[in-house]
Design a protein around this motif. Structure first.
Motif, PDB file in Angstrom:
ATOM      1  N   PRO A 193      22.116 -19.683  -1.580  1.00  0.00           N
ATOM      2  CA  PRO A 193      22.727 -20.373  -2.719  1.00  0.00           C
ATOM      3  C   PRO A 193      22.794 -21.889  -2.578  1.00  0.00           C
ATOM      4  O   PRO A 193      22.591 -22.599  -3.553  1.00  0.00           O
ATOM      5  N   ARG A 194      23.052 -22.387  -1.372  1.00  0.00           N
ATOM      6  CA  ARG A 194      23.167 -23.840  -1.243  1.00  0.00           C
ATOM      7  C   ARG A 194      21.807 -24.523  -1.408  1.00  0.00           C
ATOM      8  O   ARG A 194      21.739 -25.695  -1.756  1.00  0.00           O
ATOM      9  N   LEU A 195      20.732 -23.800  -1.165  1.00  0.00           N
ATOM     10  CA  LEU A 195      19.413 -24.390  -1.389  1.00  0.00           C
ATOM     11  C   LEU A 195      19.021 -24.304  -2.849  1.00  0.00           C
ATOM     12  O   LEU A 195      18.247 -25.101  -3.349  1.00  0.00           O
ATOM     13  N   GLY A 196      19.538 -23.286  -3.542  1.00  0.00           N
ATOM     14  CA  GLY A 196      19.190 -23.110  -4.952  1.00  0.00           C
ATOM     15  C   GLY A 196      19.109 -21.643  -5.295  1.00  0.00           C
ATOM     16  O   GLY A 196      19.461 -20.782  -4.488  1.00  0.00           O
ATOM     17  N   GLY A 197      18.643 -21.391  -6.497  1.00  0.00           N
ATOM     18  CA  GLY A 197      18.650 -20.027  -7.020  1.00  0.00           C
ATOM     19  C   GLY A 197      17.659 -19.122  -6.343  1.00  0.00           C
ATOM     20  O   GLY A 197      16.945 -19.514  -5.433  1.00  0.00           O
ATOM     21  N   LYS A 198      17.636 -17.893  -6.820  1.00  0.00           N
ATOM     22  CA  LYS A 198      16.832 -16.877  -6.146  1.00  0.00           C
ATOM     23  C   LYS A 198      15.513 -16.635  -6.857  1.00  0.00           C
ATOM     24  O   LYS A 198      15.344 -16.951  -8.040  1.00  0.00           O
ATOM     25  N   ARG A 199      14.599 -16.111  -6.098  1.00  0.00           N
ATOM     26  CA  ARG A 199      13.348 -15.610  -6.660  1.00  0.00           C
ATOM     27  C   ARG A 199      13.074 -14.268  -6.005  1.00  0.00           C
ATOM     28  O   ARG A 199      13.312 -14.095  -4.807  1.00  0.00           O
ATOM     29  N   ASP A 200      12.543 -13.348  -6.785  1.00  0.00           N
ATOM     30  CA  ASP A 200      12.275 -12.031  -6.233  1.00  0.00           C
ATOM     31  C   ASP A 200      11.136 -12.087  -5.225  1.00  0.00           C
ATOM     32  O   ASP A 200      10.194 -12.864  -5.360  1.00  0.00           O
ATOM     33  N   VAL A 201      11.272 -11.239  -4.248  1.00  0.00           N
ATOM     34  CA  VAL A 201      10.280 -11.116  -3.190  1.00  0.00           C
ATOM     35  C   VAL A 201       9.556  -9.809  -3.452  1.00  0.00           C
ATOM     36  O   VAL A 201      10.053  -8.733  -3.123  1.00  0.00           O
ATOM     37  N   ASN A 202       8.428  -9.917  -4.133  1.00  0.00           N
ATOM     38  CA  ASN A 202       7.758  -8.711  -4.616  1.00  0.00           C
ATOM     39  C   ASN A 202       6.726  -8.212  -3.625  1.00  0.00           C
ATOM     40  O   ASN A 202       6.143  -9.000  -2.874  1.00  0.00           O
ATOM     41  N   PRO A 203       6.491  -6.922  -3.630  1.00  0.00           N
ATOM     42  CA  PRO A 203       5.432  -6.398  -2.751  1.00  0.00           C
ATOM     43  C   PRO A 203       4.057  -6.817  -3.262  1.00  0.00           C
ATOM     44  O   PRO A 203       3.891  -7.149  -4.428  1.00  0.00           O
ATOM     45  N   VAL A 204       3.139  -6.800  -2.363  1.00  0.00           N
ATOM     46  CA  VAL A 204       1.784  -7.210  -2.697  1.00  0.00           C
ATOM     47  C   VAL A 204       1.083  -6.068  -3.425  1.00  0.00           C
ATOM     48  O   VAL A 204       0.961  -4.971  -2.892  1.00  0.00           O
ATOM     49  N   VAL A 205       0.660  -6.323  -4.639  1.00  0.00           N
ATOM     50  CA  VAL A 205      -0.057  -5.309  -5.412  1.00  0.00           C
ATOM     51  C   VAL A 205      -1.541  -5.472  -5.162  1.00  0.00           C
ATOM     52  O   VAL A 205      -2.104  -6.550  -5.355  1.00  0.00           O
ATOM     53  N   ARG A 206      -2.151  -4.391  -4.728  1.00  0.00           N
ATOM     54  CA  ARG A 206      -3.601  -4.465  -4.468  1.00  0.00           C
ATOM     55  C   ARG A 206      -4.370  -4.356  -5.768  1.00  0.00           C
ATOM     56  O   ARG A 206      -4.038  -3.559  -6.634  1.00  0.00           O
ATOM     57  N   THR A 207      -5.389  -5.159  -5.902  1.00  0.00           N
ATOM     58  CA  THR A 207      -6.242  -5.083  -7.087  1.00  0.00           C
ATOM     59  C   THR A 207      -7.691  -5.118  -6.627  1.00  0.00           C
ATOM     60  O   THR A 207      -7.970  -5.410  -5.459  1.00  0.00           O
ATOM     61  N   PRO A 208      -8.615  -4.833  -7.550  1.00  0.00           N
ATOM     62  CA  PRO A 208     -10.025  -4.878  -7.148  1.00  0.00           C
ATOM     63  C   PRO A 208     -10.407  -6.244  -6.598  1.00  0.00           C
ATOM     64  O   PRO A 208     -11.270  -6.357  -5.744  1.00  0.00           O
ATOM     65  N   GLU A 209      -9.759  -7.307  -7.088  1.00  0.00           N
ATOM     66  CA  GLU A 209     -10.096  -8.652  -6.609  1.00  0.00           C
ATOM     67  C   GLU A 209      -9.408  -8.959  -5.288  1.00  0.00           C
ATOM     68  O   GLU A 209      -9.614 -10.028  -4.726  1.00  0.00           O
ATOM     69  N   GLY A 210      -8.544  -8.093  -4.834  1.00  0.00           N
ATOM     70  CA  GLY A 210      -7.832  -8.343  -3.587  1.00  0.00           C
ATOM     71  C   GLY A 210      -6.348  -8.162  -3.796  1.00  0.00           C
ATOM     72  O   GLY A 210      -5.814  -7.082  -3.658  1.00  0.00           O
ATOM     73  N   VAL A 211      -5.702  -9.249  -4.210  1.00  0.00           N
ATOM     74  CA  VAL A 211      -4.255  -9.203  -4.339  1.00  0.00           C
ATOM     75  C   VAL A 211      -3.877  -9.735  -5.709  1.00  0.00           C
ATOM     76  O   VAL A 211      -4.453 -10.715  -6.180  1.00  0.00           O
ATOM     77  N   GLU A 212      -2.929  -9.064  -6.344  1.00  0.00           N
ATOM     78  CA  GLU A 212      -2.429  -9.538  -7.629  1.00  0.00           C
ATOM     79  C   GLU A 212      -1.468 -10.695  -7.349  1.00  0.00           C
ATOM     80  O   GLU A 212      -0.397 -10.485  -6.800  1.00  0.00           O
ATOM     81  N   PRO A 213      -1.880 -11.924  -7.692  1.00  0.00           N
ATOM     82  CA  PRO A 213      -1.048 -13.059  -7.294  1.00  0.00           C
ATOM     83  C   PRO A 213       0.143 -13.295  -8.225  1.00  0.00           C
ATOM     84  O   PRO A 213       1.039 -14.033  -7.899  1.00  0.00           O
ATOM     85  N   MET A 214       0.128 -12.610  -9.378  1.00  0.00           N
ATOM     86  CA  MET A 214       1.089 -12.953 -10.415  1.00  0.00           C
ATOM     87  C   MET A 214       2.528 -12.854  -9.939  1.00  0.00           C
ATOM     88  O   MET A 214       3.350 -13.693 -10.252  1.00  0.00           O
ATOM     89  N   HIS A 215       2.833 -11.813  -9.176  1.00  0.00           N
ATOM     90  CA  HIS A 215       4.230 -11.600  -8.826  1.00  0.00           C
ATOM     91  C   HIS A 215       4.609 -12.185  -7.476  1.00  0.00           C
ATOM     92  O   HIS A 215       5.702 -11.974  -7.009  1.00  0.00           O
ATOM     93  N   LEU A 216       3.669 -12.891  -6.849  1.00  0.00           N
ATOM     94  CA  LEU A 216       4.023 -13.497  -5.566  1.00  0.00           C
ATOM     95  C   LEU A 216       4.637 -14.866  -5.831  1.00  0.00           C
ATOM     96  O   LEU A 216       3.944 -15.837  -6.073  1.00  0.00           O
ATOM     97  N   ASN A 217       5.939 -14.902  -5.823  1.00  0.00           N
ATOM     98  CA  ASN A 217       6.649 -16.116  -6.202  1.00  0.00           C
ATOM     99  C   ASN A 217       6.677 -17.114  -5.061  1.00  0.00           C
ATOM    100  O   ASN A 217       6.525 -16.758  -3.894  1.00  0.00           O
ATOM    101  N   HIS A 218       6.879 -18.342  -5.452  1.00  0.00           N
ATOM    102  CA  HIS A 218       7.163 -19.334  -4.423  1.00  0.00           C
ATOM    103  C   HIS A 218       8.272 -20.261  -4.922  1.00  0.00           C
ATOM    104  O   HIS A 218       8.523 -20.371  -6.113  1.00  0.00           O
ATOM    105  N   ILE A 219       8.920 -20.870  -3.975  1.00  0.00           N
ATOM    106  CA  ILE A 219       9.965 -21.844  -4.276  1.00  0.00           C
ATOM    107  C   ILE A 219       9.564 -23.130  -3.579  1.00  0.00           C
ATOM    108  O   ILE A 219       9.231 -23.111  -2.391  1.00  0.00           O
ATOM    109  N   VAL A 220       9.558 -24.216  -4.316  1.00  0.00           N
ATOM    110  CA  VAL A 220       9.307 -25.515  -3.685  1.00  0.00           C
ATOM    111  C   VAL A 220      10.584 -26.331  -3.786  1.00  0.00           C
ATOM    112  O   VAL A 220      11.071 -26.571  -4.893  1.00  0.00           O
TER     113      VAL A 220
END
Lengths: 602, 395, 203
Positions: free
Chosen positions: B174-201
């Motif tokens: 909380p002192r750094l800021g709000g939360k983001r979900d830590v989603n599992p890696v979804v496998r796709t034909p291209e490799g990894v579904e990047p959509m749900h891999l969140n990042h915080i800067v």
């Protein structure tokens, strides 16, 4: 089967009474059944809540095992939403819609009975798991992939997937029934824009039910298939996406919130005018804002998922749509205030609850605006701030409204008043207890306590606040005890009530308390929005005097009960993991359905 | 407009909050005192919404109270006039909230986009990986892996790349800021579904230790999935990186015994300690375990006694975990059969895995205040300084 | 209006409705509205997962458009037969009613036969519920549709038996009409599935 001539027999054997209730298709009896069953579940859900509060009263407490705790908070949510909130609204719908629109019953009386029995069997099924210690433990939202067999190997989440499916069947059948009833069975002159607001809100709610529940049904089917047959809907290793579950669940889940709250809006819109002795201010706006809320409720689900990572455009969209839904909701609050303005307010218990509902719901609405803003929600999401918010909406809004409805319509249902003295005790203990528990909870959230944790660290410094909330929750228990005692005691010992004891304006008050089985001897003719105020001369004792030839009413039937049993058991038998077992249930359903179809409806 | 307002809000919001709470205290997970711009934006929006909506609440409650007093039924009072509505009033109280929504919505949407920052070039990349129920932190460029407690430098953007090893978690300090979900890696034909891999800067503004925990229900011991971010000055951070990559050497006899037990038992199947043969990756990395804020991802304070108990009884102390106890199997792994003496020795070994204190030797006066982030006292009081033991073999 | 309503539904002793629509018919329309959301959600799920399979067989390798065009045509024709059946019932044409009800149910059964063949064939080719996300979504979507067709066929058979027993006359046309509503709905859903799953496949 002979046509039942509707007369109230005075002395009957227990068996006959039981048979009567088991086979009843009378909307009033079904309404009472719904209400009574929902209250039983309300007590069970309350016990779960108290156990949760017990465990959270101290930091690092170990009164309750984490696995049990997870079952408790899951079942508390499932119970309060599916086994209390929805059925209690349906109890009011059942009892009141036909009376308010001037009909003798709902459009499909046997389907109505079926809905109730499905709900009962679904509830019993879910609670079997609780008493066996294997209750669902993945949250009422059952997020995949935690809810998949890989991470929840026990039968717990099977109860969730199948139990909610069973409950959904009954809800959809009920929704179809109420929509048809309201469209088709309005008395002569009861135009849509003359319908009481409660019926209007029931109408909107029913539309949300028939559209939102199928989405849940599909999501639950997917979960069931994933759990039982290793399909890949949410399996990340095969390309399935758990975020899809979130979308589907909240696509159902947010309209569900309005399924829960709109009936309470309807109740408040009946109680407030009666006890202000003034017609509802801005009737048309109240109707349209309800309809608008129903529509917009379909476009806000993403605000449950701001932390999921939907991207800024989706976040912005759902932020705006969620804030927009506050406008019609606010308009409702303002109109209630305007209805009271200039009135002659009587502080009956029903009115106290209705007024409390307006105030407390507004608090919940304001905190709702706070996490409607996605950036703020990144902090508040899944903390006790949100818990405080939705308890203000669901207890402060829904439950206060429902209590108001109980005190308001109890004389109609039983012919006797609930005790005002006990009622005031109920109101004040519950009101004080509720606010003392849930108002500090906003701070507990802001100070960093996440939801769904069975314990919290001592250094979070939240022990004192939590202990206070836990202690104060006892007031709510006491209030509920006053309420239940009042309900039971007044059934036989309450002051007798006349047909229109409060001076209400809507049609249900034109017939006797309790109403005759046929409700109205002659279908009433309606000439205005507030018929009993504007044209009282239209509604004399002819309304409820049984004509010489009796009134033709639908036959009682046993088949809805059997069909409901078959439908429920079909799904329940999946638990055996023997592929042909559900067919047994299907056979029962088929036989019962065919008998139902060929039985004369009367 | 936003800047002027947010300054105002910044000054007032926490003050009002504490005032309303009626009790000022030390809340390590308070969400209204962020130490990053990223978190500040979120709280500014909350303050904005609060300032615009709470007055509405006050007005509604005030008007309601007035009505209840003024318009209560009086004996012999006149019959209320039947008023059915007023278009003018309806328009007013539809339009005013709509305007308020607009006022709130515009800065909110600006904030939404401001919070979705791309990873800057100079950012420190930290992969935060959620496990049931602990956190793994990887510094791919520095070659560091650690668990449940991670160091970041003050003043440099940190990119937290979030992903889950199993179910959905949510990263929240909380002192750094709000939360983001830590989603599992979804496998796709291209490799990894990047959509749900969140990042915080985010860039941490001030040094300190910031507590956080998983904020998405993730199973049995979700409540005990805590973590700590330690923000330190850049030179201390560099020292930390160095310390983390240099092999550790047990100092004390008991620690040496513990080292030997650790290395020959099943511990190393799951745990890694940098510079030793322990390279298991199923469980938390234990490099510099002695400096961690806790045992078991926030379960209990990091003392040798607690560690001994943990080694003997882990599955009973934290339900659902994969680590077996001395007598109890867990996660399909057999009991470790460690005796109490063994466990005590291993605990001593783990406690000995410590960062230099202070991280950066003070240039002049050694008695100077230790820099923030390294100010933790040695956890176990009973640990006696023992003569230097023989160098450990890392065979 | 009251008199008319009564004349139109002598077998139904309900009082006339506010809209003049029969309760059952209105209720059934509402139910179909609910069903639309049901299939809509399954179809949306299928579409979301298009091209996300990690392993074959992939749709383009296995879906047989000519074959399914034939079965689609058969299901379409069954809708036509349904219309004729209702027409015959309304005209008290018992022989016609028997013929067209049987025809509808028969064509529906042939469609199911095609589906059974298709499923078996796919299964032998290695496409199962568990083989890939395509297998999962395809079988569940078309399977639920198939269940709906099966229910429709049983319903039609019951109506046929009732007609055979002389218990359905023009006055009971509503019973056939509602079965028809259901049948056409299921048919339309199939057309959507056929277009989205078979004709617009990618990957």
């Amino acid at each position: 089967m002979p046509t039942t001539e509707t007369t109230r027999s005075t002395s009957r054997s227990v068996g006959a009474v039981l048979w009567d209730w088991l086979t009843t298709v009378d909307h009033k009896k079904i309404g009472i059944l719904y209400g009574a069953t929902a209250l039983v579940f309300f007590v069970l859900g309350g016990v779960e809540a108290m156990l949760i509060r017990w465990q959270l009263s101290r930091p690092e407490a170990a009164f309750i095992d984490p696995d049990l705790y997870n079952q408790l908070f899951t079942m508390h949510g499932v119970t309060m939403v599916f086994l209390v909130g929805m059925p209690i609204a349906v109890a009011f719908f059942n009892y009141l819609i036909p009376l308010q629109i001037g009909a003798r019953d709902v459009a499909f009386p046997r389907l109505n009975a079926f809905s109730y029995w499905v709900f009962l069997f679904g509830g019993i099924f879910m609670y079997t798991s609780v008493f066996a210690g294997i209750a669902p433990d993945g949250g009422w939202f059952g997020y995949a992939n935690l809810s998949l067999r890989e991470y929840s190997p026990g039968p717990n989440m099977d109860f969730y997937a199948l139990g909610l499916q069973i409950l959904g069947i009954g809800s959809i059948a009920g929704g179809v029934n109420f929509i048809t009833t309201i469209i088709n069975l309005r008395a002569p002159g009861m135009k849509f824009m003359r319908m009481p607001l409660f019926t209007w809100m029931a109408f909107v709610t029913s539309f949300i039910i028939i559209t939102a529940l199928p989405v849940l049904a599909v999501a639950l089917f997917m979960l069931t298939f994933d759990r039982f047959w290793d399909t890949h809907f949410f399996n990340v290793m095969a390309g399935g996406d758990p975020v899809l579950w979130q979308h589907l669940f909240w696509l159902f889940g947010h309209p569900e919130v309005y399924i829960l709250i709109l009936p309470a809006f309807g109740i408040a819109s009946e109680v407030i005018p009666t006890f202000s002795r003034k017609p509802l201010f801005g009737y048309a706006i109240m109707v349209f804002s309800g309809v608008l809320i129903g529509f917009i409720s379909w476009g806000v689900w993403g605000h449950h998922m701001f932390t999921t990572g939907m991207g800024p455009i989706a976040d912005a969209f759902f932020t705006i749509s969620t804030m927009i839904i506050a406008i019609p909701t606010g308009v409702k609050v303002f109109n209630w205030l305007a209805t009271m303005w200039g009135g002659a307010i009587r502080f009956t218990t029903a009115m106290l609850f209705a007024v409390a509902m307006v105030a407390l719901f507004t608090i919940g609405g304001i905190s709702g605006m706070m996490h409607a803003a996605s950036p703020a929600d990144l902090q508040q999401h899944d903390t006790y701030f949100v818990v405080a918010h939705f308890h203000y909406v669901l207890i402060g809004g829904l439950l206060m409204g429902v209590f108001a409805g109980f005190y308001y319509w109890y004389p109609k249902v039983s012919g006797r008043f609930m005790s005002e003295k006990l009622g005031k005790w109920h109101f004040w203990t519950f009101f004080i207890g509720f606010n003392a528990v849930f108002f500090p909870m906003h701070w507990v959230g802001l100070f960093g306590m996440p939801r769904r944790i069975y314990t919290y660290a001592e250094e979070l410094n939240l022990g004192a606040l939590n202990l206070f909330m836990s202690a104060m929750s006892l007031f709510m228990v006491v209030g509920t005890m006053f309420f239940i005692w009042n309900l039971v005691r007044s059934w036989r010992k309450g002051e007798p009530a006349v047909a229109n004891p409060w001076g209400g304006s809507t049609l249900e008050w034109s017939t006797t308390s309790p109403p005759p089985d046929f409700n109205f001897a002659e279908l009433p003719v309606v000439r205005s929005r507030n018929p009993l105020w504007d044209n009282p001369e239209d509604y004399d004792e002819r309304v409820h005097t049984e004509p010489a030839g009796g009134v033709h009413m639908p036959n009682p039937s046993f088949w809805p009960l059997i069909t409901a049993f078959g439908s429920a058991i079909t799904l329940i038998l999946f638990m055996t993991h023997i592929w042909w077992m559900p067919l047994v249930g299907l056979a029962i359903t088929a036989v019962a359905t065919i008998n139902w179809a060929f039985e004369p409806a009367g | 407009m936003r800047d002027g307002f947010s300054k105002y809000a910044r000054r007032l919001a926490p003050g009002v909050l504490i005032l309303l709470a009626g009790c000022a205290g030390d809340y390590p997970q308070i969400m209204t005192q962020p130490v990053s711009e990223w978190g500040q934006i979120q709280i500014d929006i909350w303050a904005l919404v609060t300032w615009w909506t709470v007055p509405i609440l006050v007005i509604v409650i005030g008007v309601l109270a007035f009505i209840l007093v003024r318009f209560r039924e009086r004996p012999g009072g006149p019959e209320p006039k039947h008023v059915y509505g007023s278009t003018k009033i309806e328009v007013i109280w539809t339009v005013i909230p709509a305007i308020i929504v607009l006022i709130i919505a515009i800065p909110t949407i600006q904030a939404i986009f401001a919070l979705q920052e791309e990873v800057p070039e100079d950012a420190l990349v930290v992969e935060a990986i959620g496990h049931q129920w602990w956190w793994e932190f990887r510094y791919p460029e520095e070659g560091i892996i650690t668990a449940n407690q991670f160091y970041v430098p003050v003043g440099r953007p940190v990119a937290l790349m979030l992903r889950s090893n199993d179910v959905i978690h949510s990263f929240w300090i909380p002192r750094l800021g709000g939360k983001r979900d830590v989603n599992p890696v979804v496998r796709t034909p291209e490799g990894v579904e990047p959509m749900h891999l969140n990042h915080i800067v985010l860039t941490v503004d001030s040094a300190g230790e910031y507590l956080g925990q998983c904020a998405e229900f993730c199973g049995t011991s979700h409540a005990i999935m805590r973590m700590m971010a330690v923000a330190v000055e850049p030179e201390e951070y560099d020292a930390w990186v160095e310390a983390m990559t240099v092999p550790e050497e047990p100092e004390a006899d008991l620690a040496q015994v513990g080292h030997d037990i650790f290395m020959r038992s099943t511990c190393i199947a799951c745990h890694a300690i940098e510079g030793t043969r322990a390279q298991g990756r199923l469980g938390p990395d234990l490099t510099m375990m002695g400096d961690r804020f806790s045992i078991g991802a926030g379960l209990m304070a990091n003392t040798e006694e607690n560690m001994t108990e943990w080694l003997l009884h882990a599955p009973e102390l934290k339900k659902g975990i994969l680590m077996p106890g001395a007598r109890v199997e867990a996660g399909g792994m057999p009991p470790t059969a460690l005796s109490r003496e063994d466990a005590r020795a291993v605990a001593a070994y783990l406690a000995s895995l410590r960062l230099p204190d202070p991280l950066v030797p003070a240039p002049t006066a050694p008695a100077a205040d230790p820099p923030a982030g390294a100010e933790r006292e040695p956890a176990a009081g009973e640990r006696e300084p023992l003569p230097m033991g023989p160098e450990p073999e890392s065979d | 209006m009251n008199a008319e309503a009564h004349a139109a539904h002598p077998a139904h002793s309900h009082p006339p409705t506010a809209t003049g629509l029969d309760n059952l018919k209105l209720g059934f329309w509402v139910f179909l509205g609910s069903e639309t959301l049901f299939f809509g959600t399954f179809i949306a799920t299928y579409m979301i997962y298009v091209g996300r399979s990690l392993e074959g067989p992939y749709p383009h390798e296995i879906l047989d458009i000519p074959l399914t065009t034939v079965s689609t045509f058969i299901l379409l024709m069954s809708s036509l037969a349904m219309v004729l059946a209702l027409n015959a019932v309304q005209k008290d044409n018992r022989r016609g009613a028997l013929l067209w009800l049987m025809m509808t149910a028969g064509l529906g059964s042939i469609f199911l036969g095609f589906q059974a063949y298709e499923f078996t064939h796919f299964y032998n080719e290695g496409l199962t519920l568990q083989s890939s996300i395509f297998g999962t979504t395809f079988f569940i979507l078309t399977g639920f549709h198939g269940i709906h067709v099966t229910v429709g066929v049983i319903w039609l058979m019951i109506l046929w038996l009732q007609t055979y027993a002389g218990r359905i006359r023009s006055a009971d046309a509503l019973k056939v009409e509602i079965a028809g509503l259901y049948w056409h709905f299921v048919d339309i859903v199939w057309i959507v599935i056929f277009m989205l799953v078979y004709l617009m496949q990618e990957g």
